[in-house]
Design an enzyme around this catalytic site. Sequence first.
Site, PDB file in Angstrom:
ATOM      1  N   GLU A  36      45.909  73.735  73.092  1.00  0.00           N
ATOM      2  CA  GLU A  36      44.635  74.321  72.680  1.00  0.00           C
ATOM      3  C   GLU A  36      44.183  75.497  73.545  1.00  0.00           C
ATOM      4  OE1 GLU A  36      42.637  73.968  70.263  1.00  0.00           O
ATOM      5  OE2 GLU A  36      43.170  72.107  69.256  1.00  0.00           O
TER       6      GLU A  36
ATOM      7  N   SER B 298      26.300  11.362  75.037  1.00  0.00           N
ATOM      8  CA  SER B 298      26.413  10.696  76.338  1.00  0.00           C
ATOM      9  C   SER B 298      26.593  11.664  77.500  1.00  0.00           C
ATOM     10  CB  SER B 298      27.596   9.721  76.315  1.00  0.00           C
ATOM     11  OG  SER B 298      27.379   8.680  75.388  1.00  0.00           O
TER      12      SER B 298
END
Length: 696
Positions: free
Chosen positions: A89, A349
């Site tokens: 680029e 429990s």
Amino acid sequence: MRLPRPIVLALAAAAVLLAASLAAGVAWTRYAASLGPLDLAASREGSTIVVDRSGRLLRPFTLPDGRWRLPATTHDVDPRYLAMLIAYEDGRFYDHRGVDARALIRAGAQWLARGHVVSGGSTLTMQVARLIEPRPERTLAAKLRQIARALEIERAVGKEGALDRYLTLAPFGGNLEGVRAASLAYFGKEPLKLTIAESALMVALPQSPEARRPDRSPTAARVARDRVLDRDAARGVISADDAAAAKREPVPEARLAFPSLAAHAAEEAVAADPKAKIIRLSIDARLQARLEALLRESVARLGPKLSAAMVVIDNATGEIRARIGAADYDDASRDGAIDMSRSARSPGSALKPFIYALAFEQGLAHPETVLFDRPMRYGAYAPQNFNLGYEGTVTARKALQQSLNLPAIELLADVGPATFLARLHGAGAEIALPKDTPIGLAIGLGGLGVTLTDLARLYAGFARGGEAPALIERLGSPPVIEPRRVTDPVAAYYVEEILRGAPPPANALKGRIAFKTGTSYGFRDALAVGFDRGTTIAVWVGRPDNGPTPGLIGREAAAPILFDAFERLGRDVEPIRPPKGVLTAAVTADLPPPLRHLRNDAPKTMAATETAALKIAFPPDGALIDLGLNEGARDSRLALKALGGAPPFTWFVNGEPVGEADLRRQSAWKPDGAGFARVSVTDAKGASDAVVVRLE
């Protein structure tokens, strides 16, 4: 002859840009100032992301308009990708100040010679300027604006800052912005792990993001990717062999889902701080992923409509290392959207160890104390064991390891259900009590609601010498609740030593962790909680809609998951050392006589324990009370009186205890205002009575 307008614009742009590169920057600075402020800080912001303790992504969120924009820096991407991007680029990126006059003149000359665009003249920084201030028109004015902004950007944030903004803002097709979002969507990985072929595709897409989207136009995407590979190979960024090998890799033809680890925890954190952009949790992403997979696999075997939840606590720090609210967040058939780690459910429990801890702490019992597992009735309450059988005389150790109901209720009757409940409250647990039901002995067998997170925290207290930790889930934020005492160190060790000897589930090793299971009434909830010195893990299995699942019990459904979770921690189990004051006794006979049996040597008969029924004498049910004139008024306090029952007595108003348990049958409460109040009293046997009055 008059030149066409495009050629005029190209030549003008080239001339101006050449001048810009040679002339002093004062004029450009003034021009940039005339354009108004450039919000460089906002250009680095993106989607809110939730990360783990090491910065690994747990779950990202879209921007309000539905775009995915995940901030990224040069440190977040593979260096080869950066090299390939710059070479393709903006080859002179590190040689210019934001504008490459040479490239622009070349582009203009090519345009003039051929009549169309051959190569672009925009630098990466100019592209960033266009992304920060998008403008649809392609005019000389727009180009001049980009030049000014590019120079301004590099003066303000430098080369690395410009690259960071490109990596965050570049378009990659659809609602994807930034290389991190694109890498996750197309490859399911962070950009730090991109291959050469993947890097080439990431370089190619922003040039024409919609036309080259691999999920819609894989052929166009492949052609563009290969062009990048050829050019970067020609420029020596990659070798020809690497380029040829990369071309053989397939192009992804579908988008992948974004990460969604700890989905419920992430949503909760974002809701608590909606303005934060990066939220760091104490969760370990790798452990979270392993345990989420474990829960998905487990409920698939257990049956339809079932979900599961899990909480993992680091005992030393109180940090939550994993929290899973549902077996599959996206599975509507299992109500995956409901966070069951924060939902109050019956623990069955699983609260029994805390009853025993109170009895040990108060000197009522020792692990080798003999208890009686036999039919008993407490007023209208007649508890039974899970298997409907009885063991007769058993030690406290055996009774807790076998989770016998009758010995636990006998201990709770001595400790007092109100005292037991107050201890849970005092330790920081939020307890949900059934509406319009007096507090009684049934709370010891799961007759209340508690969240899995609170239950895990209470159990972590056993591993920490009796002190429940302050939980931390968001790093950098103070804990929601401070450390609280659950029991004393000796009682905590007794419970741990007993639970470590409990029989494990099938195919699991005994003695590795201390653990307890629980099954709620009607087979609606199956739980298992375990701990060693370093870690506490709590597991819940059931239906979020509270529907029953016949045969769903903690030992068979939740305990195997618990043991498997400890294996997935990837470390050895850490034993807990005994504190000072532990009374060692191999058998009951080794104990001092008062501790050999609970209260006395013979089983208690009902005749010996019968008392007059407990009843509130004042205030009467439905009474209208004038706070200034009530019986026994003293500084506007409401007198509370009871008849019958077995002392000590504990009074409650609207579920909150009024003082400590007292041998007297009367107390007083100072209201905080007018309105309705529910007054209840509980005695040592678990009997209770309640009235509702109106205060004026």
